[in-house]
Design a protein around this motif. Structure first.
Motif, PDB file in Angstrom:
ATOM      1  N   ALA A 298      -7.073  10.424   0.081  1.00  0.00           N
ATOM      2  CA  ALA A 298      -7.160   9.604   1.284  1.00  0.00           C
ATOM      3  C   ALA A 298      -7.165  10.474   2.526  1.00  0.00           C
TER       4      ALA A 298
ATOM      5  N   GLY B 256      -9.911   4.933  -4.684  1.00  0.00           N
ATOM      6  CA  GLY B 256     -10.878   5.973  -4.371  1.00  0.00           C
ATOM      7  C   GLY B 256     -10.932   7.083  -5.386  1.00  0.00           C
TER       8      GLY B 256
ATOM      9  N   GLU C   7      -3.764   7.488  -2.266  1.00  0.00           N
ATOM     10  CA  GLU C   7      -3.471   6.108  -1.860  1.00  0.00           C
ATOM     11  C   GLU C   7      -3.528   5.200  -3.079  1.00  0.00           C
TER      12      GLU C   7
ATOM     13  N   ASP D  86      -8.301  -1.053   4.985  1.00  0.00           N
ATOM     14  CA  ASP D  86      -9.068  -0.300   4.002  1.00  0.00           C
ATOM     15  C   ASP D  86     -10.090   0.575   4.710  1.00  0.00           C
TER      16      ASP D  86
ATOM     17  N   PHE E 296       0.981   5.507   0.143  1.00  0.00           N
ATOM     18  CA  PHE E 296       0.406   6.831   0.288  1.00  0.00           C
ATOM     19  C   PHE E 296       1.396   7.812  -0.330  1.00  0.00           C
TER      20      PHE E 296
ATOM     21  N   ARG F  37       0.853  -1.175   0.000  1.00  0.00           N
ATOM     22  CA  ARG F  37       0.000   0.000   0.000  1.00  0.00           C
ATOM     23  C   ARG F  37       0.899   1.239   0.000  1.00  0.00           C
TER      24      ARG F  37
END
Length: 372
Positions: free
Chosen positions: A242, A238, A225, A306, A211, A209
């Motif tokens: 984030a 998204g 993200e 999540d 960012f 993951r």
């Protein structure tokens, strides 16, 4: 007309509501955010540092301006302290006056047997070579992946990846692994801005993951993200940030009601944790900046890996500091956590220069003896 990132704030009602709430979603007694091992952090003390480092500075170099730490537990065992620190630096010829605001052109490695007292010698592990890097490599985010050190970094054209078996000799990908989106097609809320300042964490299922920071209008910045199964191909998550800057309290008197992160959220540093009831947590430390240009280190988190991030009300470091700490990195050990930040310290020819300072949580933690 496509809306600016700042105009997205009203739509991000959840992020605004969380700014006034410091507890995680209810699941029994999850405790408050931040808590003992997540912050707040105190400055590290002189007796806790070795290698002739002067607290709270674990790195101070007014020639190469070493900053923006990413610290890796070398063996992946939190009960041992040996770590490697990867830092951005500006390497200049001897006949050139060092410039503290020049873009960094190297990533250097310093080791620390005790996790914080970095040695005086270093190795340059990455320098810009490819056209898309634009002469700069910066904002390292290093992590262990299947026995290798993977080093994500920011450059002029996006976020790159270099990998190494020994943490010294790195082979880089030929193109950015996260590049700007076409603003006319898939740019969305990012509007084609170049992603920068990566913070990468590996989840228990082996996926990764990321960012990252995205610039907005009028000095604003936001956190995006992305997810990846292999660390090479990334999918953005998204339809909006984030984490966005926190809105100022409506109707508050002038000079009051402004959050420390009202203008920008930047430099994300994700860390895995476990809640009081055994559920996984994902914490994201970040630098928040207000309208006066001052910054402090904030914390947002969520239960599980999540969902929406929940913002802590107060900074975890630098709330009363005039040194504007930024670029956090956190390493968790049994019984304590170490925070590394870049901040101002001293001046050179009328210009400020960056140093790396360290913090400890909880405040009453007793660190193991420092390296000599």
């Amino acid at each position: 007309m496509r809306p600016s990132p700042r105009s997205l704030l009203p739509a991000l009602a959840l992020a605004g509501a969380l700014a006034s709430c410091a507890t995680l979603p209810s699941e029994g007694d999850e405790g408050s955010l931040p808590n003992a091992d997540a912050g707040p952090f105190r400055e590290i003390a002189g007796e806790e540092l070795g290698n002739s480092r002067t607290a709270p500075h674990v790195m101070a170099d007014d020639e190469r301006f070493v900053r923006d730490a990413s610290v890796v537990d070398l063996d992946g065992d939190p009960s041992t302290l040996a770590a490697a620190g990867f830092f951005a630096a500006s390497l200049q010829p001897e006949d050139v006056t060092p410039d503290p605001v020049a873009p960094p052109n190297a990533i250097v490695r310093y080791d620390a047997a005790d996790g914080r007292s970095f040695e005086r010698s270093s190795a340059t592990v990455l320098a810009p070579e490819l056209p898309w890097e634009g002469g700069t490599v910066a904002s390292p985010s290093a992590l262990l992946v299947r026995g290798e050190i993977w080093l994500y970094y920011a450059a002029a054209g996006g976020i790159g990846l270099a990998r190494s078996a020994d943490g010294i000799a790195f082979a880089r990908e030929p193109a950015p692994v996260l590049a700007p989106l076409d603003p006319g097609a898939d740019g969305g809320w990012e509007r084609g801005a170049i992603p920068t300042s990566p913070g990468v964490v590996r989840l228990p299922d082996g996926s990764l993951r990321m960012f990252y920071e995205v610039a907005g209008d009028a000095g604003a910045s936001f956190l995006g993200e992305a997810r990846s199964d292999d660390g090479l191909v990334w999918e953005r998550i998204g339809g909006g940030p984030a984490l966005a800057p926190a809105p100022t309290t409506a109707g508050a008197p002038e000079g009051e009601g402004e959050p420390f992160d009202s203008v920008a959220v930047a430099d994300p540093a994700p860390v895995l944790a476990v809640s009081a009831t055994g559920r996984p947590l994902l914490r994201v430390y970040y630098a928040g900046r207000d309208s006066a240009g001052q910054s402090a280190i904030g914390l947002a988190a969520r239960l599980g890996h999540d969902g929406a991030l929940q913002r802590a009300v107060a900074p975890v470091f630098g709330a009363a500091s005039t040194l504007s700490p930024r670029a956090p990195a956190v390493v968790v050990y049994p019984g304590f956590s170490l925070l590394f930040v870049t901040q101002a310290a001293g001046t050179r020819d009328g210009q400020g220069y960056p140093v790396v300072a360290a913090g400890v949580a909880p405040a009453d933690a007793a660190l193991p003896p420092p390296a000599p």
